[in-house]
Design a protein around this motif. Structure first.
Motif, PDB file in Angstrom:
ATOM      1  N   ILE A  26     -15.075 -31.223   0.158  1.00  0.00           N
ATOM      2  CA  ILE A  26     -16.528 -31.074   0.076  1.00  0.00           C
ATOM      3  C   ILE A  26     -16.945 -29.628  -0.118  1.00  0.00           C
ATOM      4  O   ILE A  26     -17.890 -29.326  -0.872  1.00  0.00           O
ATOM      5  CB  ILE A  26     -17.196 -31.673   1.347  1.00  0.00           C
ATOM      6  CG1 ILE A  26     -18.719 -31.605   1.225  1.00  0.00           C
ATOM      7  CG2 ILE A  26     -16.727 -30.969   2.602  1.00  0.00           C
ATOM      8  CD1 ILE A  26     -19.279 -32.416   0.101  1.00  0.00           C
ATOM      9  N   ASN A  27     -16.241 -28.664   0.513  1.00  0.00           N
ATOM     10  CA  ASN A  27     -16.647 -27.259   0.398  1.00  0.00           C
ATOM     11  C   ASN A  27     -16.477 -26.738  -1.026  1.00  0.00           C
ATOM     12  O   ASN A  27     -17.370 -26.088  -1.576  1.00  0.00           O
ATOM     13  CB  ASN A  27     -15.837 -26.398   1.364  1.00  0.00           C
ATOM     14  CG  ASN A  27     -16.235 -26.627   2.811  1.00  0.00           C
ATOM     15  OD1 ASN A  27     -17.377 -26.970   3.082  1.00  0.00           O
ATOM     16  ND2 ASN A  27     -15.295 -26.457   3.730  1.00  0.00           N
ATOM     17  N   SER A  28     -15.338 -27.019  -1.643  1.00  0.00           N
ATOM     18  CA  SER A  28     -15.133 -26.576  -3.018  1.00  0.00           C
ATOM     19  C   SER A  28     -16.090 -27.291  -3.967  1.00  0.00           C
ATOM     20  O   SER A  28     -16.583 -26.702  -4.932  1.00  0.00           O
ATOM     21  CB  SER A  28     -13.678 -26.835  -3.440  1.00  0.00           C
ATOM     22  OG  SER A  28     -13.362 -28.216  -3.303  1.00  0.00           O
ATOM     23  N   HIS A  29     -16.364 -28.565  -3.686  1.00  0.00           N
ATOM     24  CA  HIS A  29     -17.314 -29.302  -4.529  1.00  0.00           C
ATOM     25  C   HIS A  29     -18.717 -28.703  -4.437  1.00  0.00           C
ATOM     26  O   HIS A  29     -19.429 -28.587  -5.444  1.00  0.00           O
ATOM     27  CB  HIS A  29     -17.332 -30.777  -4.122  1.00  0.00           C
ATOM     28  CG  HIS A  29     -18.401 -31.561  -4.834  1.00  0.00           C
ATOM     29  ND1 HIS A  29     -18.257 -31.996  -6.126  1.00  0.00           N
ATOM     30  CD2 HIS A  29     -19.626 -31.955  -4.411  1.00  0.00           C
ATOM     31  CE1 HIS A  29     -19.356 -32.643  -6.487  1.00  0.00           C
ATOM     32  NE2 HIS A  29     -20.210 -32.634  -5.444  1.00  0.00           N
ATOM     33  N   LEU A  30     -19.115 -28.307  -3.231  1.00  0.00           N
ATOM     34  CA  LEU A  30     -20.447 -27.726  -3.057  1.00  0.00           C
ATOM     35  C   LEU A  30     -20.581 -26.415  -3.817  1.00  0.00           C
ATOM     36  O   LEU A  30     -21.652 -26.113  -4.358  1.00  0.00           O
ATOM     37  CB  LEU A  30     -20.736 -27.516  -1.570  1.00  0.00           C
ATOM     38  CG  LEU A  30     -21.096 -28.757  -0.756  1.00  0.00           C
ATOM     39  CD1 LEU A  30     -21.155 -28.421   0.722  1.00  0.00           C
ATOM     40  CD2 LEU A  30     -22.432 -29.328  -1.218  1.00  0.00           C
ATOM     41  N   ASP A  31     -19.497 -25.622  -3.865  1.00  0.00           N
ATOM     42  CA  ASP A  31     -19.549 -24.368  -4.615  1.00  0.00           C
ATOM     43  C   ASP A  31     -19.804 -24.625  -6.095  1.00  0.00           C
ATOM     44  O   ASP A  31     -20.637 -23.985  -6.735  1.00  0.00           O
ATOM     45  CB  ASP A  31     -18.244 -23.594  -4.429  1.00  0.00           C
ATOM     46  CG  ASP A  31     -18.069 -23.131  -2.982  1.00  0.00           C
ATOM     47  OD1 ASP A  31     -19.099 -23.018  -2.275  1.00  0.00           O
ATOM     48  OD2 ASP A  31     -16.919 -22.893  -2.564  1.00  0.00           O
ATOM     49  N   ILE A  32     -19.054 -25.609  -6.655  1.00  0.00           N
ATOM     50  CA  ILE A  32     -19.219 -25.929  -8.080  1.00  0.00           C
ATOM     51  C   ILE A  32     -20.579 -26.571  -8.324  1.00  0.00           C
ATOM     52  O   ILE A  32     -21.290 -26.239  -9.276  1.00  0.00           O
ATOM     53  CB  ILE A  32     -18.074 -26.872  -8.530  1.00  0.00           C
ATOM     54  CG1 ILE A  32     -16.724 -26.174  -8.332  1.00  0.00           C
ATOM     55  CG2 ILE A  32     -18.271 -27.303  -9.975  1.00  0.00           C
ATOM     56  CD1 ILE A  32     -15.528 -27.078  -8.577  1.00  0.00           C
ATOM     57  N   SER A  38     -28.010 -24.575 -10.199  1.00  0.00           N
ATOM     58  CA  SER A  38     -28.801 -23.361 -10.398  1.00  0.00           C
ATOM     59  C   SER A  38     -29.204 -23.179 -11.853  1.00  0.00           C
ATOM     60  O   SER A  38     -30.122 -22.441 -12.167  1.00  0.00           O
ATOM     61  CB  SER A  38     -28.023 -22.139  -9.915  1.00  0.00           C
ATOM     62  OG  SER A  38     -26.831 -21.995 -10.678  1.00  0.00           O
ATOM     63  N   LYS A  39     -28.514 -23.877 -12.809  1.00  0.00           N
ATOM     64  CA  LYS A  39     -28.859 -23.786 -14.221  1.00  0.00           C
ATOM     65  C   LYS A  39     -30.121 -24.594 -14.487  1.00  0.00           C
ATOM     66  O   LYS A  39     -30.328 -25.641 -13.900  1.00  0.00           O
ATOM     67  CB  LYS A  39     -27.705 -24.312 -15.078  1.00  0.00           C
ATOM     68  CG  LYS A  39     -26.427 -23.508 -14.918  1.00  0.00           C
ATOM     69  CD  LYS A  39     -25.318 -24.120 -15.751  1.00  0.00           C
ATOM     70  CE  LYS A  39     -23.999 -23.343 -15.583  1.00  0.00           C
ATOM     71  NZ  LYS A  39     -22.913 -23.939 -16.354  1.00  0.00           N
ATOM     72  N   PRO A  40     -31.016 -24.108 -15.359  1.00  0.00           N
ATOM     73  CA  PRO A  40     -32.241 -24.865 -15.644  1.00  0.00           C
ATOM     74  C   PRO A  40     -31.906 -26.185 -16.315  1.00  0.00           C
ATOM     75  O   PRO A  40     -31.046 -26.288 -17.178  1.00  0.00           O
ATOM     76  CB  PRO A  40     -33.016 -23.934 -16.582  1.00  0.00           C
ATOM     77  CG  PRO A  40     -31.990 -23.011 -17.153  1.00  0.00           C
ATOM     78  CD  PRO A  40     -30.926 -22.856 -16.123  1.00  0.00           C
ATOM     79  N   SER A  41     -32.569 -27.216 -15.898  1.00  0.00           N
ATOM     80  CA  SER A  41     -32.352 -28.547 -16.449  1.00  0.00           C
ATOM     81  C   SER A  41     -33.607 -28.995 -17.167  1.00  0.00           C
ATOM     82  O   SER A  41     -34.711 -28.535 -16.907  1.00  0.00           O
ATOM     83  CB  SER A  41     -32.006 -29.533 -15.322  1.00  0.00           C
ATOM     84  OG  SER A  41     -33.037 -29.591 -14.386  1.00  0.00           O
TER      85      SER A  41
END
Length: 586
Positions: A26-32, A38-41
């Motif tokens: 979960i921690n590595s997934h949250l980073d990605i 954070s990218k505009p959608s």
């Protein structure tokens, strides 16, 4: 080591994208996932869409379905291509351009089926909330639906609106009487700020934890603080802690909030009906903004009641199967507003009482009149109307102050009004009687010595027979005090003397009692000079003698003997009111 995972390992949902991920990843997934979000959608997500979980995949068949989690109650359609969603305007346009009647008929059927689905959803929603009080059913879902408090929510000069426009929520105390929308406003502020920041991808996201000072203890508060820190570390969402009745927290509980509010671990929104200056610590007040919420005016309360009538009529038709709608004129709404004393919740409760009492009325009967509504409310309320009055709160001190000043000003009608308001609000009649004893000495004083025994008699009447029998005794004393000539000569003299003694001016508080006016009950005291040289006044003509009664030390230290004349013989002051002069001229 085998990299293959067993089915025993727990799967948890990502709080950002709602995907199912192994607990250990979960921690590595949250980073990605955080970097991707954070990218505009092209389509910003709201808090409700994040909490609703992953959307269903595109289906091959275009089946209509109802999204029960959608707060806007929209009817959605799953189609192969999202860009092929048609609005009602597009359907109307296609209907006009349709070359064949079969195509037009299909569009009409599609529109009618949409309306039917909407009605079905509305019925299900009304059934789901039908057991709730009307005030809860009618709680606004969006800030634009909120009624009242324009002095802080106005787009032009509303301080709180400017905060929300920037997507910021400051720590604040909402102070106002019951039923003005403190809880609703706190919820809407959190929702609006979160939605605004989600759409712009700028600023913090918020989520709210609600509690009440009547049930929260220090252990629960510490748990909330720990949870808020973890929530921010995982999801970057800040915690808004809403505490209802915050004035009921003791000093230790209030001090517990201080470091977390100051460090920004939580955003505190406290709701109170009591004056924060008296009930909250200065340290907590300095860390929060104070917003005063006002009672709703007649027009604002009529808007709320009109919305309530519309919702009740929907429930009548779709839930309770009552075809006869509830109809109330503007005069009836204003009558209910007057009885509610600015309390929205009380007004809606009375509206609900009227609705329940009129369900069996026939359609051909005359519309309800104000007299009919008055009879309904009186028959369902044994104690009648109780004004908003807290015997231990600000209203208690404000009303007794107004009562005292009205008597001092000689306005007998206003005095009676404030007396009736206090007694109807549940004030202790003995407290009122004690205050009138004080008024008899302070404001009438030496001009009419008969008023003090009258005030004491009124107090005895309350002691012996109580209310409601003693209410006229209080009213009689109140009017007599208001009509009596006023004098503050004694009050000012006593006040001046107390001030001089508190500073020990001219040794007034420390000087020795003169020997000649001391009592000499024993032979020893007489030999020591007690009572020596005292002139017994009744032995002299008209009781007049040359004799000092002030201590010798005081007389020696006081250069101007007029300072020791506390009673100046003036009952009232010398000022002239210019407004009174203008009133006479007009």
């Amino acid at each position: 080591m085998n990299n293959k995972r067993t089915s025993v390992e727990q799967l948890i949902s990502c709080p950002i994208c709602s995907r199912r991920v192994f607990f250990s990843l979960i921690n590595s997934h949250l980073d990605i996932c955080g970097k991707e979000k954070s990218k505009p959608s092209s389509r910003p997500q709201t808090v409700s869409s994040l909490l609703a979980g992953p959307k269903k995949r595109k289906q091959t068949n275009a089946e209509k379905f109802i999204d029960l989690d959608n707060e806007d109650h929209e009817i959605k359609t799953d189609i192969k291509n999202e860009d092929e969603d048609m609005t009602a305007e597009n359907e109307s346009k296609r209907f006009k351009e349709a070359p064949s009647t079969d195509s037009a008929k299909s569009v009409i059927d599609s529109a009618s089926s949409r309306g039917q689905l909407h009605n079905d959803y509305e019925s299900r929603l009304l059934q789901k909330i039908s057991h709730l009080p009307l005030s809860e059913k009618l709680r606004p879902k969006e800030l634009r639906d909120y009624v009242g408090q324009q002095h802080i929510l106005s787009q032009d000069n509303g301080t709180l609106f400017k905060y929300i426009k920037q997507g910021t929520i400051p720590s604040m105390i909402l102070w106002g009487p019951p039923g003005v929308g403190k809880t609703s406003l706190a919820r809407l502020l959190t929702k609006t700020a979160t939605t605004s920041n989600s759409e712009s991808n700028v600023g913090s996201k918020y989520f709210m934890i609600e509690t009440s000072a009547t049930k929260a203890n220090t252990q629960e508060l510490r748990g909330i603080f720990e949870k808020s820190k973890k929530e921010y570390q995982l999801t970057k969402r800040r915690t808004v802690l809403f505490i209802d009745e915050i004035h009921r927290f003791n000093k230790v509980q209030q001090d517990l909030l201080l470091p977390h509010v100051e460090n920004g671990d939580i955003i505190l929104i406290g709701a109170t009906t009591e004056n924060p200056s008296f009930q909250l610590n200065n340290a907590l007040i300095s860390r929060c903004l104070i917003f005063v919420l006002e009672k709703l005016n007649v027009n604002e309360l009529c808007i709320v009641l009109s919305r309530g009538i519309a919702l009740l009529n929907k429930c009548r038709k779709q839930v309770w199967n009552i075809e006869n709608p509830l109809k109330l004129s503007r005069s009836i709404l204003e009558y209910v507003v007057d009885l509610s004393v600015g309390d929205t919740r009380r007004a809606l409760n009375m509206l609900e009482m009227i609705e329940v009492s009129t369900r069996e009325r026939k359609a051909n009967e005359e519309e309800l009149s104000t007299d009919d509504v008055r009879d309904i409310i009186k028959s369902n309320s044994s104690n009648g109307l109780n004004t908003y009055y807290d015997p231990k709160g600000d209203n208690h001190y404000d009303t007794i102050s107004a009562f005292h000043k009205a008597i001092r000003g000689g306005d007998e009608n206003a005095s009676l009004y404030y007396l009736a308001r206090m007694l109807q609000g549940g004030e202790d009649p003995l407290y009122v009687a004690r205050r009138m004893i004080r008024i008899a000495s302070e404001d009438i004083g030496l001009r009419d010595n008969s008023l003090l025994p009258l005030a004491v008699a009124a107090h005895d009447a309350v002691m012996k027979i109580g209310l409601p029998e003693a209410d006229l005794a209080l009213a009689q004393c109140c009017v007599a005090l208001a009509r009596a000539p006023k004098s503050v000569e004694l009050y000012r003299a006593w006040k001046k003397l107390r001030a001089m003694m508190s500073e020990n001016m001219y040794s007034l508080a420390s000087s020795e009692i003169p020997m000649h006016i001391r009592n000499a009950p024993t032979k020893l005291m007489e030999e020591l000079g007690y009572h020596k040289g005292y002139k017994y006044n009744p032995d002299y003509i008209e009781g007049k003698v040359e004799q000092d009664y002030f201590p010798k030390e005081v007389l020696e230290k006081c250069p101007n003997k007029t300072d020791l004349k506390f009673l100046d013989g003036k009952h009232l002051g010398d000022k002239e009111d210019p407004d009174l002069k203008q009133a006479y001229q007009s």
